[in-house]
Design a protein around this motif. Structure first.
Motif, PDB file in Angstrom:
ATOM      1  N   LEU A  31       0.836  -1.199   0.000  1.00 54.61           N
ATOM      2  CA  LEU A  31       0.000   0.000   0.000  1.00 54.61           C
ATOM      3  C   LEU A  31       0.872   1.250   0.000  1.00 54.61           C
ATOM      4  CD1 LEU A  31      -2.764   1.360   0.337  1.00 54.61           C
ATOM      5  CD2 LEU A  31      -2.505   1.120   2.788  1.00 54.61           C
ATOM      6  N   TYR A  32       1.885   1.231   0.869  1.00 57.15           N
ATOM      7  CA  TYR A  32       2.784   2.379   0.957  1.00 57.15           C
ATOM      8  C   TYR A  32       3.434   2.656  -0.391  1.00 57.15           C
ATOM      9  CZ  TYR A  32       7.379   4.496   1.831  1.00 57.15           C
ATOM     10  OH  TYR A  32       8.508   5.257   1.761  1.00 57.15           O
ATOM     11  N   LEU A  33       3.901   1.576  -1.054  1.00 57.46           N
ATOM     12  CA  LEU A  33       4.619   1.785  -2.303  1.00 57.46           C
ATOM     13  C   LEU A  33       3.678   2.168  -3.430  1.00 57.46           C
ATOM     14  CD1 LEU A  33       7.052  -1.132  -1.767  1.00 57.46           C
ATOM     15  CD2 LEU A  33       7.721   1.228  -2.101  1.00 57.46           C
ATOM     16  N   GLN A  34       2.485   1.552  -3.478  1.00 56.44           N
ATOM     17  CA  GLN A  34       1.560   1.871  -4.551  1.00 56.44           C
ATOM     18  C   GLN A  34       0.972   3.264  -4.395  1.00 56.44           C
ATOM     19  OE1 GLN A  34       0.391   0.406  -7.234  1.00 56.44           O
ATOM     20  NE2 GLN A  34       1.389  -1.576  -7.113  1.00 56.44           N
ATOM     21  N   ALA A  35       0.788   3.677  -3.115  1.00 58.36           N
ATOM     22  CA  ALA A  35       0.154   4.984  -2.916  1.00 58.36           C
ATOM     23  C   ALA A  35       1.030   6.092  -3.446  1.00 58.36           C
ATOM     24  CB  ALA A  35      -0.116   5.194  -1.427  1.00 58.36           C
ATOM     25  N   LEU A  93      -0.713   8.028   7.760  1.00 53.33           N
ATOM     26  CA  LEU A  93      -2.035   7.734   7.202  1.00 53.33           C
ATOM     27  C   LEU A  93      -2.712   8.964   6.631  1.00 53.33           C
ATOM     28  CD1 LEU A  93      -4.028   5.271   9.418  1.00 53.33           C
ATOM     29  CD2 LEU A  93      -3.809   5.268   6.948  1.00 53.33           C
ATOM     30  N   VAL A  94      -2.592  10.063   7.366  1.00 50.54           N
ATOM     31  CA  VAL A  94      -3.261  11.279   6.911  1.00 50.54           C
ATOM     32  C   VAL A  94      -2.659  11.729   5.584  1.00 50.54           C
ATOM     33  CG1 VAL A  94      -3.692  13.675   7.486  1.00 50.54           C
ATOM     34  CG2 VAL A  94      -3.787  11.945   9.262  1.00 50.54           C
ATOM     35  N   ALA A  95      -1.332  11.655   5.509  1.00 49.11           N
ATOM     36  CA  ALA A  95      -0.668  12.070   4.264  1.00 49.11           C
ATOM     37  C   ALA A  95      -1.062  11.150   3.113  1.00 49.11           C
ATOM     38  CB  ALA A  95       0.848  12.059   4.463  1.00 49.11           C
ATOM     39  N   ILE A  96      -1.109   9.837   3.400  1.00 50.46           N
ATOM     40  CA  ILE A  96      -1.474   8.896   2.343  1.00 50.46           C
ATOM     41  C   ILE A  96      -2.905   9.125   1.895  1.00 50.46           C
ATOM     42  CG2 ILE A  96      -1.831   6.471   1.805  1.00 50.46           C
ATOM     43  CD1 ILE A  96       0.409   5.721   3.549  1.00 50.46           C
ATOM     44  N   ALA A  97      -3.804   9.339   2.875  1.00 51.87           N
ATOM     45  CA  ALA A  97      -5.210   9.540   2.518  1.00 51.87           C
ATOM     46  C   ALA A  97      -5.365  10.776   1.651  1.00 51.87           C
ATOM     47  CB  ALA A  97      -6.052   9.663   3.786  1.00 51.87           C
ATOM     48  N   GLN A 149      -6.331  12.643  -4.390  1.00 53.51           N
ATOM     49  CA  GLN A 149      -6.016  13.199  -5.706  1.00 53.51           C
ATOM     50  C   GLN A 149      -5.719  12.092  -6.704  1.00 53.51           C
ATOM     51  OE1 GLN A 149      -6.236  16.395  -5.684  1.00 53.51           O
ATOM     52  NE2 GLN A 149      -6.444  16.478  -3.474  1.00 53.51           N
ATOM     53  N   HIS A 150      -4.944  11.097  -6.257  1.00 58.52           N
ATOM     54  CA  HIS A 150      -4.564  10.029  -7.191  1.00 58.52           C
ATOM     55  C   HIS A 150      -4.980   8.701  -6.600  1.00 58.52           C
ATOM     56  CE1 HIS A 150      -1.691  13.222  -8.254  1.00 58.52           C
ATOM     57  NE2 HIS A 150      -1.440  13.242  -6.964  1.00 58.52           N
ATOM     58  N   PRO A 151      -6.218   8.292  -6.817  1.00 61.64           N
ATOM     59  CA  PRO A 151      -6.650   7.035  -6.194  1.00 61.64           C
ATOM     60  C   PRO A 151      -5.869   5.850  -6.740  1.00 61.64           C
ATOM     61  CG  PRO A 151      -8.438   8.048  -7.463  1.00 61.64           C
ATOM     62  CD  PRO A 151      -7.264   8.938  -7.602  1.00 61.64           C
ATOM     63  N   LEU A 152      -5.814   4.809  -5.934  1.00 62.66           N
ATOM     64  CA  LEU A 152      -5.096   3.614  -6.343  1.00 62.66           C
ATOM     65  C   LEU A 152      -5.792   2.956  -7.521  1.00 62.66           C
ATOM     66  CD1 LEU A 152      -4.278   1.793  -3.013  1.00 62.66           C
ATOM     67  CD2 LEU A 152      -2.643   2.739  -4.606  1.00 62.66           C
ATOM     68  N   PRO A 153      -5.032   2.428  -8.468  1.00 59.08           N
ATOM     69  CA  PRO A 153      -5.683   1.693  -9.555  1.00 59.08           C
ATOM     70  C   PRO A 153      -6.435   0.484  -9.011  1.00 59.08           C
ATOM     71  CG  PRO A 153      -3.289   1.483  -9.642  1.00 59.08           C
ATOM     72  CD  PRO A 153      -3.580   2.497  -8.607  1.00 59.08           C
ATOM     73  N   MET A 210      -8.974   1.803   0.047  1.00 57.08           N
ATOM     74  CA  MET A 210      -9.145   0.882  -1.088  1.00 57.08           C
ATOM     75  C   MET A 210     -10.609   0.540  -1.264  1.00 57.08           C
ATOM     76  SD  MET A 210      -5.866  -1.542  -0.591  1.00 57.08           S
ATOM     77  CE  MET A 210      -5.911  -1.475   1.156  1.00 57.08           C
ATOM     78  N   PRO A 211     -11.440   1.515  -1.573  1.00 57.19           N
ATOM     79  CA  PRO A 211     -12.884   1.244  -1.630  1.00 57.19           C
ATOM     80  C   PRO A 211     -13.290   0.244  -2.693  1.00 57.19           C
ATOM     81  CG  PRO A 211     -12.386   3.466  -2.404  1.00 57.19           C
ATOM     82  CD  PRO A 211     -11.136   2.926  -1.860  1.00 57.19           C
ATOM     83  N   GLN A 212     -12.672   0.329  -3.886  1.00 58.15           N
ATOM     84  CA  GLN A 212     -13.096  -0.622  -4.916  1.00 58.15           C
ATOM     85  C   GLN A 212     -12.619  -2.023  -4.590  1.00 58.15           C
ATOM     86  OE1 GLN A 212     -11.692   2.385  -6.010  1.00 58.15           O
ATOM     87  NE2 GLN A 212     -13.705   3.219  -6.471  1.00 58.15           N
ATOM     88  N   GLY A 213     -11.429  -2.119  -3.975  1.00 57.09           N
ATOM     89  CA  GLY A 213     -10.972  -3.426  -3.522  1.00 57.09           C
ATOM     90  C   GLY A 213     -11.925  -3.998  -2.492  1.00 57.09           C
TER      91      GLY A 213
END
Lengths: 472, 503
Positions: free
Chosen positions: B182-186, B193-197, B202-206, B269-272
């Motif tokens: 998750l860290y690498l893909q984000a 967490l706040v920074a990742i969220a 802006q750039h959701p995970l594929p 990861m909502p779609q996941g």
């Protein structure tokens, strides 16, 4: 080197009972050299001996590493002086000679220096492993190491001959310049493989790791400690220099090879240790497993991977030395190497029991200790390579299996120390700790805990040193 | 200094302080441990009361950079989801410290390990950084191992402790790999967490990455929470563990995985999540039905409670799988309520074990007569476990069923059946066998819980359960806005049922 020779000479004139105290002098001198090394700045590489010898961040990292290891091993050998009846002053001198070899190994930039330093380390260890020559086990370990060492030297020299034959140069810089031309030459690649085989014996990776448990079991404990930490790290230092300085493109091409070796090594070491009852053999297998993890970091062929390896080595240093310190104190009392010798340790010496527990936890990868952060960095480097090739994911799962298996035996040692059933040979006397040994234990504990809680410094050094790898 | 740092720091500092107390000073050792957990509890209650429901973002935040190179920060904060969990954790830790008066051998080490576990799990709940989130949870690993091994019960405690360690490490390893991916893909270059969220907004995970990472986290955290079929470590481990360890583990540490799913996996990861929740809904039936049925057949009280605890986790999974506001709120309420309940029941069974040295239901009977207080509390705890109104579990389970009805009607029916019928069978059977009926002469002389000191832990936990059951709004008002926030991303295709009516 000079220190070693002077200790040999001093030993001639010192009376028998005072010889042990020569150790204080050595430790003091070594400590001063270590402190002095922090005044050196490696940001601009310095060369010597016709560009054979290089002093840069990488070299400085390893030199300090070896000196810390030697300091603690010297303390250990002081406390085991009774058993090293063959001559304690000579033992100190040999440790210093081995240290000198390792310091050279950290700075290799030429095959000749590589050979000389590795040979210096190996030959010194021939003597160190067989030091307790009154015991068959120790002699046996010495002979096994001799044969292994001889074999590895043969491979090394043959490989170097082939490399020289095809390229005409022995210096790493010059070799790097010729890479484009040589990369496809079969003879050159064969020579390279032979050299790698020679080094692989040193670092004990599959399939050249069979000697490790036997030699660790037979040698005196300080020697086993120095082997586990110093000799292995020296092998890795030389390997990293060779692969990333001299032949980086080939290293990149052989990624899958490194992956395969690392996975096999991790599995062999972790699974092989499970049935072990002898503590030194267990540490031997565990050191094979750790070599596998280091290779895994190498297999990522990236700066992050190399930095991870260096951090891992730093954590490994303190953890393994802590374990061997405890083991030497416990086994010396009972002259038993079985896991049961640890029984009731936390009644006999709460400090030793706690140190052993912390060290085992660090080796197993329990968080907020240095060993965990090392493993974390290696796993992170591997995961970041997942998109590059599916084999990395497979390697990750195999490494995970290795981690779980290793937890089993590391925690088994903790179990033996805290609630194991005692055997008759171990009486319940408290174990007395001399001040230098106590100091060494505190240093190891501090190292494990400090670098676990505040890894920033060690990470910074590791990342600086990892600059030798050309890929991020 | 945020009160959160005090909450997780005081147990850890107390653990270090205990290192220097000589082991012969038994009273000092106990007093220090109880005092430390008491202060933590007070801070947690204060935090709970001072929390503003509905405020955006996190409250009582504190942030220190720890490793600049990787951007790992010590970042703690609370929102509606973890405020209840932190309170529950502090209450259980205090009760666990109080209940351990029967440990007579090596108390110093015991309390050090207990305090380490407490600090670790409270830190995990408060943490807003992926790395520390993982690390704080793992802090509980070695203490668990040693506690079950040294102070555990039963002949196979060695087997139990190794099994628990290896199983939990497996779960932790799988989730670590998921967190690292998750860290690498984000691509946010940060573990915060706040920074990742913020970055992922802006750039959701594929979607493909989400579908790979979510199951890693699901099963990794799931193993930590005894998701069926990875649950076999729980009943054995809890029955072999000393009382305080079982209380902390079953009550608090188990919730870590669920919290991880709600805090990390769902919002990022909502779609996941949408792809995998149907699997989760059916797996949780394994928990509720299978483990419930196993609990029905248990003859040993601790094994029964262990299986019951695993079964209750199924409700939380169902609530998470529902992916709507009511279901998720219910899931968090069940987490808090079950934590209190598990601690209470294991604490009570531990008290009983000290006197009878056996927990075989067949050997016990009629215990309400010699031990009225104990019996009354146990009966109330068992009824709470069945989901009787008035206790927090009822609130949570009802919300979960209402929430899960729309997306998964059939699993909800089966789960309700499991909760009401199967739960009632094993709980009431235990009460009937142990509390009512003839009193064997061997147990006629049993001592009830008499002194205030001994009654305190049980009273605290029971009061909290009753409070949660009678005034659930205190908790749900806080949970709701944060749950709404988490579900905003995940509910594009499944709009939530209108909000609960607040008082």
């Amino acid at each position: 080197m000079g220190l070693g020779i002077s200790i040999l000479l001093l030993g001639l004139w010192t009376p028998e009972d005072q010889k042990r105290n020569l150790g204080y002098a050595v430790i003091l001198a070594l400590g001063m050299i270590l402190a002095g090394s922090f005044l050196l700045d490696g940001s601009r590489p310095l060369y010597a001996f016709g560009r054979m010898f290089v002093l840069d961040e990488f070299a400085l990292f390893f030199k300090r590493f070896f000196m810390v290891a030697a300091l603690i091993v010297l303390v250990l050998s002081m406390s085991s002086a009774r058993q090293l009846a063959g001559g304690i002053a000579e033992y100190y001198a040999f440790v210093l000679f081995a240290l000198a070899g390792m310091m050279f190994a950290a700075s290799v930039n030429h095959f000749a220096l590589l050979f000389v330093s590795l040979e210096l380390i190996t030959v010194t260890f021939y003597v160190l492993t067989g030091y307790r020559c009154h015991r068959v086990r120790s002699l046996e370990a010495g002979i096994k190491y001799l044969i292994m060492g001889g074999l590895s030297s043969a491979f090394l020299v043959y490989g170097m001959a082939l490399v020289y034959g095809t390229s005409g140069v022995l210096g790493f810089d010059a070799l790097h310049d010729q890479m484009a031309a040589l990369g496809s030459s079969r003879v050159f690649l064969a020579g390279l493989i032979l050299i790698l085989v020679g080094i692989a014996f040193k670092i004990a990776v599959v399939p050249f790791q069979m000697w490790t448990p036997d030699v660790y079991q037979g040698s005196p404990t300080p020697t086993a400690a120095f082997l586990a930490v110093g000799s292995k790290a020296a092998g890795f230092a030389v390997l990293l220099r060779l692969l990333f300085f001299a032949v980086p493109e080939i290293t990149l091409k052989w990624k899958l090879g490194w992956l395969a070796v690392s996975v096999l090594t991790i599995l062999y070491g972790s699974l092989g240790a499970i049935p072990q009852r002898n503590l030194s053999r267990l540490m031997g297998y565990s050191s094979i497993a750790h070599a596998g993890f280091l290779m895994l970091g190498l297999a990522t062929v990236s700066q992050a991977g190399v930095a991870a390896m260096l951090f891992y080595l730093g954590a490994y240093l303190f953890s393994v030395l802590a374990v061997f310190t405890v083991l030497s104190l416990v086994m010396e009392e009972a002259d038993v190497q079985d896991v049961d010798a640890l029984a009731a340790l936390n009644r006999r010496s709460p400090l030793l029991a706690m140190t052993l527990a912390v060290a085992m936890a660090s080796l197993a990868g329990v968080p907020l200790l240095a060993g965990f952060f090392g493993k974390f960095l290696v796993i992170k480097a591997v995961v970041s390579q997942f998109p590059a090739s599916p084999y990395y994911a497979a390697a990750m799962w195999a490494a995970g299996l290795g981690i779980l298996a290793s937890m089993y035996f590391y925690f088994g040692v903790i179990q033996a120390a805290f609630w194991g059933k005692p055997i008759p040979e171990t009486d319940n006397q408290t174990i007395a700790l001399a001040p230098p040994v106590r100091c060494a234990i505190y240093v190891c504990l501090a190292g494990m805990v400090f670098f676990g809680l505040f890894p920033g410094w060690l990470m910074h050094w590791a990342q600086q040193a990892a600059g030798i790898c050309p890929w991020r | 200094m945020s009160p959160l740092t005090y909450i997780l720091g005081i147990p850890l500092v107390a653990a270090v302080a205990l290192l220097f107390v000589p082991p012969t000073q038994r009273v000092t050792v106990r007093a220090l441990a109880v005092l430390a957990t008491f202060i933590t509890m007070v801070f947690a209650v204060k935090l709970f009361l001072q929390f503003h429901a509905g405020a955006a973002g996190f409250q009582f935040e504190q942030e220190w950079t720890w490793v600049r190179a990787l951007d790992i920060r010590y970042h703690v904060g609370v929102d509606g989801i973890n405020i209840g969990l932190i309170l529950m954790g502090a209450l259980v830790a205090f009760a666990a410290a109080c209940v351990s008066w029967d440990i007579r051998d090596r108390e110093k080490e015991f309390y050090i390990l207990l305090l380490l576990m407490t600090g670790g799990i409270l830190g995990a709940f408060a943490s807003l950084d992926l790395f520390f989130f993982y690390c704080f949870h793992e802090l509980a690993l070695v203490p668990t191992f040693i506690m079950i091994g040294v102070w555990g019960r039963g002949e196979n405690k060695n087997y139990a402790t190794f099994q628990i360690i290896l199983y939990l490490s497996l779960g932790a390893l799988v989730s670590l790999i998921g967190l690292l991916m998750l860290y690498l893909q984000a691509g946010a270059q940060s573990f915060d967490l706040v920074a990742i969220a913020a970055h992922l907004k802006q750039h959701p995970l594929p979607v493909a990455a989400q579908r790979t990472i979510f199951p890693l986290l699901l099963f990794g955290f799931g193993i930590l929470v005894s998701l069926w079929p990875f649950h076999s470590w729980a009943p054995l481990g809890y029955s072999a563990a000393p009382t305080a360890t079982a209380m902390l583990h079953a009550g608090v540490i188990k919730k870590f995985g669920l919290y991880g799913l709600i805090r990390i996996a769902l919002p990022l990861m909502p779609q996941g999540a949408q792809a995998w929740v149907s699997v989760l809904a059916w797996l949780c039936l394994g928990n509720i039905l299978y483990c419930g049925l196993v609990a029905m057949r248990q003859g040993d009280l601790n094994r029964l409670l262990g299986n019951a605890s695993v079964a209750h986790m199924g409700f939380v999974f169902l609530g998470i799988a529902s992916l709507n506001l009511i279901g998720l709120t219910g899931a968090v309420v069940v987490m808090v309520a079950h934590g209190l309940l598990a601690a209470l029941t294991f604490g009570l069974s531990g008290y009983l074990y000290q006197q009878t040295r056996t927990l075989e239901l067949g050997a016990l009977g009629g215990l309400l007569r010699p031990m009225p207080f104990f019996g009354a509390v146990l009966v109330m705890a068992m009824l709470a476990g069945c989901g009787v109104p008035g206790f927090g579990n009822f609130v949570g389970e009802t919300l979960v069923f209402f929430g899960a009805w729309k997306p998964f009607p059939l699993p909800t029916i089966l789960a309700a059946w499991g909760a009401l019928i199967i739960g009632a069978v094993f709980m009431l059977r235990a009460i009937r066998t142990m509390m009512h009926g003839p009193l064997p002469p061997a147990w006629a002389g049993l001592l009830d819980v008499k002194s205030l000191w001994r009654k305190l832990p049980f009273a605290v936990l029971l009061a909290a359960l009753l409070g949660l059951g009678c005034f659930p709004g205190l908790l749900t008002d806080k949970i709701q806005p944060s749950a709404q926030e988490i579900l905003k991303n995940a509910t594009e295709t499944a709009p939530g049922i209108p909000a609960l009516r607040s008082r």
